[in-house]
Design an enzyme around this catalytic site. Sequence first.
Site, short mmCIF file in Angstrom:
data_model
loop_
_atom_site.label_atom_id
_atom_site.label_comp_id
_atom_site.label_asym_id
_atom_site.label_seq_id
_atom_site.Cartn_x
_atom_site.Cartn_y
_atom_site.Cartn_z
N GLU A 170 0.79 -1.24 0.00
CA GLU A 170 0.00 0.00 0.00
C GLU A 170 0.81 1.29 0.00
O GLU A 170 0.78 2.05 0.96
CB GLU A 170 -0.94 0.02 1.20
CG GLU A 170 -1.94 -1.10 1.19
CD GLU A 170 -3.04 -0.92 2.23
OE1 GLU A 170 -2.96 0.03 3.03
OE2 GLU A 170 -3.98 -1.72 2.22
N GLU A 216 -5.24 -8.67 1.04
CA GLU A 216 -5.93 -8.34 2.30
C GLU A 216 -7.39 -8.10 2.02
O GLU A 216 -7.74 -7.49 1.03
CB GLU A 216 -5.39 -7.04 2.94
CG GLU A 216 -4.06 -7.16 3.61
CD GLU A 216 -3.59 -5.82 4.19
OE1 GLU A 216 -4.40 -4.94 4.50
OE2 GLU A 216 -2.36 -5.68 4.30
#
Length: 451
Positions: free
Chosen positions: A163, A357
């Site tokens: 991320e 995720e």
Amino acid sequence: MGFPKDFVWGAATSSYQIEGTAGKDEKGMHIWDIYTKESGRVFGGHTGDIACDHYHRFREDIAIMKELGLRAYRFSIDWSLVLPEGTGKVNERGLAFYEDLIDGLLEAGIEPYITLYHWELPYELYKKGGWMNADIARWFGEYAGIISDRFSDRVTHYFTLNEPQCFIGLGYLTGEHAPGLKAPVRDTFLMAHNVLRAHGCAVQMLRQNAKQPVQVGYAPTGAMNYPATEKAEDIEAARRSFFSIPDEHNWTWNVSWWSDPVLLGTYPEEGIRKYEKYLPHITEEDMKLISEPIDIYGQNIYNGNCICMGPDGTPMEVKRRDGFPRTANNWPIAPECIYWGPRFLQERYHKPIYITENGISCRDVISMDGKVHDPARIDFTARYLSQIKRAIADGVDIRGYFMWSLMDNFEWNRGYSERFGLIYVDYETQERIWKDSAYWYRKVIAENGKG
Ligand code: GCO
């Protein structure tokens, strides 16, 4: 049709969120070690100093994973535990910890998936300018090479960065995460460019030192916008907004600035136009490095916005209905996003996708019967999994699913106030308690997603 036979059922964690290594075994400090203690901006003054004490309890945690039937476990390595100064001297004790973890997983029949960077920038590198310093690409490459050299005889799956949208946006633009800065917008574009160059160097070094063929990937995130209806114009509106470029004040929260360079070898046109005055000097050589081919594409997917085509022919966000479903940390529950996200991503980038995720924060408590009942997590996951199943049926190449998270842990600036785990952690005693969702997920895995 169900999930493919070899679908990878997993769970994910990250080092600072669970390990609890601060000040131990010659570990160097990283920006979160410092931020949690000095910024005063983490909920309750919490730190990751002890977290889930996974550093000492990893064998117990592996036993839980085995009992869950996990096929794979995605964890991250703390750069500053392996290289206390970020570069140069290697800390054998740090490497030994990950070696024991990896061997324990393999013995339990669980495949390790390594993430190299889940936000722990070594403080010594931060002092040298961190992501502002062009040398960071080389430093990150050096670290990646050490990991590959040591573990690639046993570990074949790697993700470079987790991320970048968040660690640059929240860390240097809004200042909500370590190091907590509100840097000039111009600086954040230079950092982002170096982040991508660092990714490229890591890909090269992972391969260069690999003892066998490895699968190398990347794990960004983004708002997974989805269409209000199946009408072609709404799908087109969602697709356009999905890859669109925001204004500069919150620019990092987008998909294409972070993925086009890696997977297509160019920054998106719209961004180059919009951000022109902030951009660093970008060379062809940089773009070649950044687009070093990868094998797999990870994506952390939680939610997205509902989009329709507006009357003027531009995408428009559809207002959520009153009382729309939300998680404990107020994220909208939007299972459609995990169907459309991978579909749009595959259309544009043509890579096998792993959901690196997905999960939900719930206000979990230990009930009077001693158990943790979390029907909302079961319902959330069942809904999201059914959309993944639908995407696979429609031809999207999704190879695996990693639940965030294996266990409750340190949720960054929210400290221990959010619980994302399948396993409940009592931070006073470090007791692990299976939530209802853990038993449920075990069954899902055992039935390969039918349950
Ligand atoms: C991430 C995260 C995790 C978070 C999770 C829930 O990759 O987003 O960084 O570390 O804990 O996403 O917010």
